[in-house]
Motif scaffolding. Structure first.
Motif, PDB file in Angstrom:
ATOM      1  N   GLY A   1       0.809  -1.224   0.000  1.00 47.47           N
ATOM      2  CA  GLY A   1       0.000   0.000   0.000  1.00 47.47           C
ATOM      3  C   GLY A   1       0.838   1.268   0.000  1.00 47.47           C
TER       4      GLY A   1
ATOM      5  N   VAL B   1     -12.057  -0.041   5.786  1.00 51.15           N
ATOM      6  CA  VAL B   1     -11.997   0.762   4.555  1.00 51.15           C
ATOM      7  C   VAL B   1     -13.213   1.686   4.471  1.00 51.15           C
TER       8      VAL B   1
ATOM      9  N   ASN C   1     -12.720   5.677   4.354  1.00 51.01           N
ATOM     10  CA  ASN C   1     -13.329   6.386   3.229  1.00 51.01           C
ATOM     11  C   ASN C   1     -14.309   7.451   3.724  1.00 51.01           C
TER      12      ASN C   1
ATOM     13  N   GLN D   1      -9.080  -6.672   2.908  1.00 52.81           N
ATOM     14  CA  GLN D   1      -8.774  -5.390   2.249  1.00 52.81           C
ATOM     15  C   GLN D   1      -7.636  -4.661   2.971  1.00 52.81           C
TER      16      GLN D   1
ATOM     17  N   THR E   1      -5.865  -2.248   0.694  1.00 56.41           N
ATOM     18  CA  THR E   1      -6.757  -1.127   0.366  1.00 56.41           C
ATOM     19  C   THR E   1      -6.770  -0.134   1.523  1.00 56.41           C
TER      20      THR E   1
ATOM     21  N   GLY F   1      -5.895   3.681   1.721  1.00 55.97           N
ATOM     22  CA  GLY F   1      -6.917   4.624   2.204  1.00 55.97           C
ATOM     23  C   GLY F   1      -6.331   5.609   3.216  1.00 55.97           C
TER      24      GLY F   1
ATOM     25  N   THR G   1     -10.253   3.741  -3.302  1.00 55.72           N
ATOM     26  CA  THR G   1     -10.251   2.555  -2.445  1.00 55.72           C
ATOM     27  C   THR G   1     -11.689   2.112  -2.140  1.00 55.72           C
TER      28      THR G   1
END
Ligand code: SF4
Ligand code: SF4
Ligand code: SF4
Ligand code: FES
Length: 940
Positions: free
Chosen positions: A379, A460, A464, A542, A545, A549, A792
């Motif tokens: 990442g 995530v 987000n 995830q 991800t 993020g 993401t």
């Protein structure tokens, strides 16, 4: 070798230029503003007697031993609490102060047992030293009056004694516990003559909040608080500076020896990561290194059902080479490989991956970081261009808002947690994102501003939602983004979608939208916002991800490239960073360069004199799958216990059973060794020479305190295996391995043992542009040039709670134990934790008729185990928690093969389970840890 006693300047150093000039006993000295007279004197070479002052703690001014006279000022001020002033003329040895000091010492000594010759601290007692320094010759008050000589000793802690008869009530221990450790376990009870140090409200140390970090023991100027090992073995006479082999904080220690015997580990004041602090593991839990369970002779057996046969090294090494070659001849190089260990040194890891690539002829090398921080590498590389944390630990002192995500620093990274808590007590704000109410959420003098207690598996969605608020409320740092980043518009369009709003996801995440909005504003509007995260981020489907993020969020708020900000992984094991740096992923050579890059491969091929494959090899889970398919048959496991630490243990052991050759190099016969055909004894960190790289990219020296008990160095054994396989590998010393690493790895170009001796430690990248290393990364630009925003989208894990498995299990660790417990279970740390417990919310427990201490079954779709329940509201309803420190529990029997989409890092943090009362009910049980394995007696 280092000094046993490090200099103590009496009060902490002040930052800034030396603008204040004064004279102490005729000696000129210049110091920064705010420096005490005591420290100025020490810098001028004049030691003022002191007892309550030490340069690790703020001045307190209680003992009155450090009195001085200052021209033009009345009286005799305490030098520890008096700031130096320009033009000041200080006299430290006048007849007046000498008389006063002597009086003070007389009072102390008249209430102090005079057993100096038999006292454990003889030779290391500041009271003794000060009596000499002030020239005390008589005690006029006699010893007949009221005194504390009969005060009762507290020997409840397994590692140190508290003998209050020797206490001078200087409060150094109390202040160390408050200021350095941040636990606030000690108080001074009572007043005047009756005042005394007390852990908690009249409790013993073991019953108090004490976490056994040792800071008070180190601060104590007398024998009141003293290591049991010093009392038993005597005062050490020499020391060697080395690095803790437990967690990724990478604390420096002075290993203090008496003759060849290790007496104690004392945290090193100049240690870049810890600056003189420690936790219970590094400070005290080193006894495993000399535990009788250590296997010191190589062993082989034909089949895993055969008994082990002790053999000479040559036979063991020859057996490994012969059987690996045989598998390669029959099934090809793709059928053999190795797993490197994040507990081993950089030099050891480097030679293992070199052995695989050059001698085995495959790229089938992977590291245990696969199962912890591989998403960090992926990442951060995608977004910033470098697979590493951005800051040094010191930087947290400049953070205004600290966001802790999926990490439990007070248990997992205790010394860094103490630094973090210091900053929070100074006023930094705190956001915790974790399903569990970790200690940081509320502990003495600390309350998190926001605890986003999300449902496991929804990281995530939460990050987000935070970013959604930042973008839609116009909280982004536009100039930073314009100058430093790319891909913002596309990402901003994605993140602004209504589906990412806190309101849209609150039912899914379980976090109220208002709470997310408030946390987002707090982070985004802070002058400096820093993110620290752990395995609660990475060990998810995830995981990668989520790392991206967080990187997106930090870039959007301009929180990269200076002190007090950043995206910082708290690495689990001591050398996770290093094992990844050293090229032990199947797709990357050292320095995170892909094996498909012809130019990079050429560098290695030229140096190693062999051809390397351009295709990535097998990852750990692929090795297991291939073993069950019959295409992977020979595995060299270097210092890892994959049969306990990896998920879905049943799958792992089936794969190990299917292999023709399993070689284990370790200290103990661990769970994996039960499936091994060759056992090669390893060396403990006390026997190693090399380097570890901690979570802040700091390369620390590991120095041998004793010779390898098995007679061989691990790096040398690996070289001998490679040589026996027909690829000669030879080094005279680990420094030569580091020289080779520096030759082929641009980020290590300036690193050598010689430079490390000079600098103490170095944070990579270290090259011609940064010869002293790089404490903070991405300062002017990102390693990849522009920081890259990556959309993401949240994809829920396939692991869902169902009617059959209605709870979600998440796992973690506790302070006193470490990983699979192979080390800590073989120390007195078992006094704090004798078994893995299942934490379950009172409502979930009540629904199942479970009471505290009941034995319960924990079952998932892949396996089942038994352990005892601990009723706790630290978890929300619907979520249970346990550790995996004991093989008898085998918590990973239930974790599944779900993994991160990008890196295959297992989804340890989300397993759908059912918990039920085990029958028959256990009414009483006696648990005791023996030989490193918990034995349980059921008494019904
Ligand atoms: S060992 Fe650490 S936590 Fe315990 S009382 Fe001492 S300073 Fe406090
Ligand atoms: S225990 Fe040691 S450090 Fe604490 S008050 Fe007593 S003498 Fe001072
Ligand atoms: S914080 Fe980590 S590195 Fe430091 S002493 Fe504790 S276990 Fe060792
Ligand atoms: S050292 Fe200054 S008052 Fe104790």
């Amino acid at each position: 070798m280092s000094l046993l006693k490090e200099p103590d300047f009496g009060t902490p150093a002040k930052e800034g230029a030396a603008t204040i000039s004064l004279e102490v006993d005729g000696l000129p000295v210049s110091v920064p503003e705010g420096t005490s007279v005591m420290r100025a004197a020490a810098l001028a070479g004049v030691d003022i007697p002191k007892l309550c002052a030490t340069d690790r703690l703020d001045a307190f001014g209680s003992c009155r031993l450090c009195l001085v006279e200052i021209d033009g000022r009345r009286g005799t001020p305490a030098s520890c609490t008096t700031p130096a002033a320009d033009g000041m003329v200080v006299r430290t040895q006048t007849p007046k102060v000498a008389r006063l000091r002597e009086n003070v010492m007389e009072l102390y000594i008249s209430d102090h047992p005079l057993d100096c010759l038999t006292c454990g601290a003889n030779g290391d007692c500041e009271l003794q030293d000060m009596a000499g320094a002030v020239g005390l010759r008589q005690v006029r008050y006699g010893y007949e009056g009221e005194n504390h000589f009969d005060a009762i000793k507290d020997q409840s802690n397994p590692y140190f004694d508290f003998d209050p008869s020797k206490c001078i009530v200087c409060s150094r221990c109390v202040r160390a516990c408050d200021e350095i450790q941040g636990t606030f376990a000690l108080t001074i009870e009572g007043r005047g003559f009756a005042s005394k140090v007390s852990p908690g409200a009249g409790e013993s140390f073991m019953d108090s909040e004490c976490v056994s970090c040792g800071a008070c023991v180190q601060a104590c100027p007398t024998a009141t608080l003293q290591e049991r090992s010093v009392i038993e073995l005597g005062m050490p006479s020499r020391s060697v500076i080395t690095t803790c082999a437990y967690c990724g904080v990478g604390c420096s220690f002075k290993a203090e020896l008496r003759g060849d015997e290790l007496v104690r580990m004392v945290p090193h004041k100049d240690g870049g990561a810890n600056e003189g602090h420690s936790c219970v593991k590094g400070r005290f839990a080193f006894g495993y290194a000399t535990h009788p369970d250590r296997v010191l002779r190589p062993m082989v057996r034909e089949k895993i059902t055969d008994p082990w046969r002790e053999v000479e090294w040559e036979e063991a090494i020859g057996t490994v080479a012969r059987r690996m070659l045989e598998i390669r001849r029959l099934h090809g190089a793709g059928a053999i490989g190795a797993i490197t260990s994040s507990r081993c040194t950089n030099e050891e890891v480097y030679v293992v991956q070199k052995m695989v690539r050059a001698a085995f002829g495959s790229n089938n090398v992977d590291t245990c970081a696969r199962v912890c921080h591989s998403p960090t590498g992926y990442g951060l590389k995608q977004t910033f261009g470098e697979s590493a944390g951005t800051q040094d630990f010191r930087s947290v002192a400049q953070a205004d808002v600290i966001m802790v995500i999926g990490a439990n620093p007070t248990d997992g990274h205790p010394v860094f947690a103490s630094r973090m808590k210091q900053r929070i007590r100074q006023g930094a704000r705190l956001i915790v994102i974790d399903p569990r109410r970790i200690d940081l959420v509320r502990s003495p003098h600390i309350t998190a501003d926001h605890h986003l207690q999300l449902n496991p598996g929804t990281n995530v969605a939460v990050v987000n939602a935070i970013a959604h608020v930042v973008v839609t409320e116009g909280l982004v740092d536009e100039s930073f983004i314009a100058a430093r980043c790319e891909g913002f518009d596309e990402w901003a369009e994605f993140i602004s979608r209504e589906g990412n709003s806190p309101e849209a996801v609150q039912q899914l995440t379980g976090v109220p939208a208002a709470e997310v909005r408030a946390a987002a504003r707090l982070y985004a509007q802070a002058p400096n916002g820093a993110i620290y995260y752990g395995l609660g981020v990475t060990e998810h489907s995830q995981g990668s991800t989520m790392v991206m993020g967080m990187a997106n969020l930090a870039m959007a708020c301009g929180n990269i490239g200076r002190d007090g900000v950043g995206v910082n992984p708290l690495r689990g094991q001591n050398n996770v960073q290093g094992s990844c740096d050293m090229g032990s992923f199947p797709h990357e050579l050292s320095g995170y360069r892909h094996v498909s890059d012809d130019a990079v491969r050429q560098v290695f091929e030229n140096l190693w004199g062999t051809t390397l494959l351009p295709e990535p090899g097998l990852r750990i889970p692929n090795m297991f799958d291939a073993a069950l398919e019959g295409t992977f048959r020979g595995l060299f496991v270097h210092g890892e216990d994959i049969a306990q630490s990896d998920p879905n243990v049943g799958h792992v052991t089936a794969a190990l059973s299917a292999m023709e050759l399993v070689v284990v190099q370790d200290l103990f016969i661990n769970e994996t060794a039960k499936f091994a055909h060759v056992f090669l004894p390893g060396a403990s960190f006390l026997e190693k020479d090399g380097t570890f790289t901690n979570a802040e990219r700091r390369i620390n020296r590991v120095r041998a305190v004793m010779k390898p008990k098995s007679g061989r160095h691990e790096w040398d054994i690996v070289c001998q295996v490679a040589t026996a396989m027909g690829y000669p590998m030879h080094y005279d010393h680990p420094s030569q391995i580091m020289d080779e690493i520096a030759t082929v790895t641009p980020t290590f170009a300036g690193v050598s043992f010689e430079r490390l001796e000079q600098a103490g430690s170095i944070q990579w990248p270290c090259d011609a542009d940064a010869p002293d290393g790089t404490p903070i990364m991405h300062v002017e630009s990102f390693t990849r040039g522009k920081g890259r925003f990556v959309p993401t989208p949240f994809v829920p894990t396939e692991e869902r709670s169902t009617r059959r498995f209605p709870l979600i299990l998440t796992t973690g660790r506790i302070l006193s134990q470490y990983n699979v417990g192979a080390q800590t279970r073989r120390t007195a740390n078992i006094a704090w934790h004798q078994e893995d417990l299942l934490e379950i919310h009172p409502h979930d427990a009540e629904d199942r008729g479970i009471t505290d201490g009941d034995e319960v079954t924990l079952a998932s779709r892949v396996g089942q185990t038994k352990l005892r329940a601990k009723i706790s509201d630290r978890m929300p309803t619907g979520v249970v928690y346990t550790t995996f420190h004991y093989p008898v529990t085998g918590a990973n029997v239930v974790t599944t093969e779900n993994s991160d989409w990008a890196t295959n890092c297992p989804e340890y943090k989300v397993t759908a389970v059912q918990v039920a009362l085990a029958r028959p009910a256990v009414r009483d049980r006696k648990a005791h840890a023996q030989d490193g394995v918990l034995a349980v007696e059921l008494v019904d």
